[in-house]
Design an enzyme around this catalytic site. Structure first.
Site: not given
Length: 286
Positions: A107, A230, A228, A71, A133, A22, A135-136
């Protein structure tokens, strides 16, 4: 970039945070936008989170991202959160608005933007299978439902957790049919052909891990696969998808898109297209 007494500060809090991409992509965009802002990483232990949030607020930081493991834990420490963040149950972006810290979640929006840009996939009216199942997965399921998906099935090793998630979102999105499935490979392989999109929201694929026995060659040729993960760039799931001739993409587009959404929230401006992605691809030698 010259840092002066007038430079405003953005950042990211988490632990670990040294590996985060980031700062690279956000600072590239800030420079391209001509903003006298800088984005820096802050490693924050779980037990130090309340003091860290208060410190960032006191110091006048204009905004920051939130990553693992904070988060969810950060929510009660904020003055308020958006309805979308409340629905997902997690905050990944915080903006200082006057004397308040307001929590957002980008997100889901980043995921949908990546689906459309990287796969040309519109969820409206489509049948989608989500692996995981956590958070993402919550962000993915919420955003897919908001985008008008006809069916969202959640496959998880803990069937009860998937059932809970499906039940929770069924009460919110009447236009989407939800189902929970056990991540049993034999059952999975017999049903995977029924879906237009397969989404992996788990960490399977990192390192040497893989979904043993999974056969996505059974998917119809018009279907797509989104992972998701990478790192590595091509996970075993994506390698299977390419071999089967399916349209597929990794999570780098989602990383970039959620970062662009966050910067838009902080600045009130749209970041220049492609700047964040190009910076990351350069670092990853892609």
């Amino acid at each position: 970039m010259d840092i002066t007494g007038k430079t405003s500060v953005l950042g990211i809090i988490g632990r670990p945070v040294a590996h985060s991409l980031s700062p690279l992509m956000q600072n590239a965009a800030l420079e391209a936008m001509g903003l006298d802002w800088i984005y820096v990483p802050f490693a924050v232990r779980e037990e130090d989170l309340p003091r860290a949030v208060m410190g960032l607020k006191t110091l006048g930081v204009i905004g920051f991202n939130v990553t693992i493991p904070h988060k969810t834990a950060i929510i009660p420490l904020l003055d308020r959160i958006t309805p979308e963040a409340a629905l997902i149950g997690a905050v990944n972006t915080v903006k200082r608005e006057g004397d308040e810290l307001v929590g957002y979640n980008t997100d889901g929006a980043g995921f949908i933007k990546s689906l459309r840009e990287d796969l040309g996939f519109d969820p409206a009216g489509r049948r989608i299978l989500v692996l995981g199942a956590g958070g993402a997965a919550r962000a993915a399921v919420a955003s897919l439902s908001q985008a008008g998906a006809a069916v969202v099935a959640i496959a998880n090793r803990s069937h009860g957790r998937g059932e809970k998630l499906a039940g929770e979102f069924s009460a919110v999105f009447s236009g989407t049919q939800f189902a929970a499935k056990s991540l049993d490979i034999s059952l999975f392989n017999s049903e995977v052909q029924n879906f237009d999109l397969l989404v992996n929201t788990t960490s399977v694929g990192m390192g040497e891990s893989a979904f043993d026995g999974l056969d996505i060659s059974r998917m119809k040729q018009t279907a797509s696969v989104y992972d998701m993960v990478y790192a590595p760039w091509e996970t075993p799931l994506l390698a299977q998808a390419r071999k089967a001739g399916l349209s597929c993409a990794n999570g780098i587009g989602m990383l970039v898109a959620q970062g662009e959404c966050a910067l838009s929230i902080w600045s009130g401006m749209e970041p220049p297209t492609g700047v964040m992605r190009r910076r990351i691809l350069t670092v990853l030698n892609r």
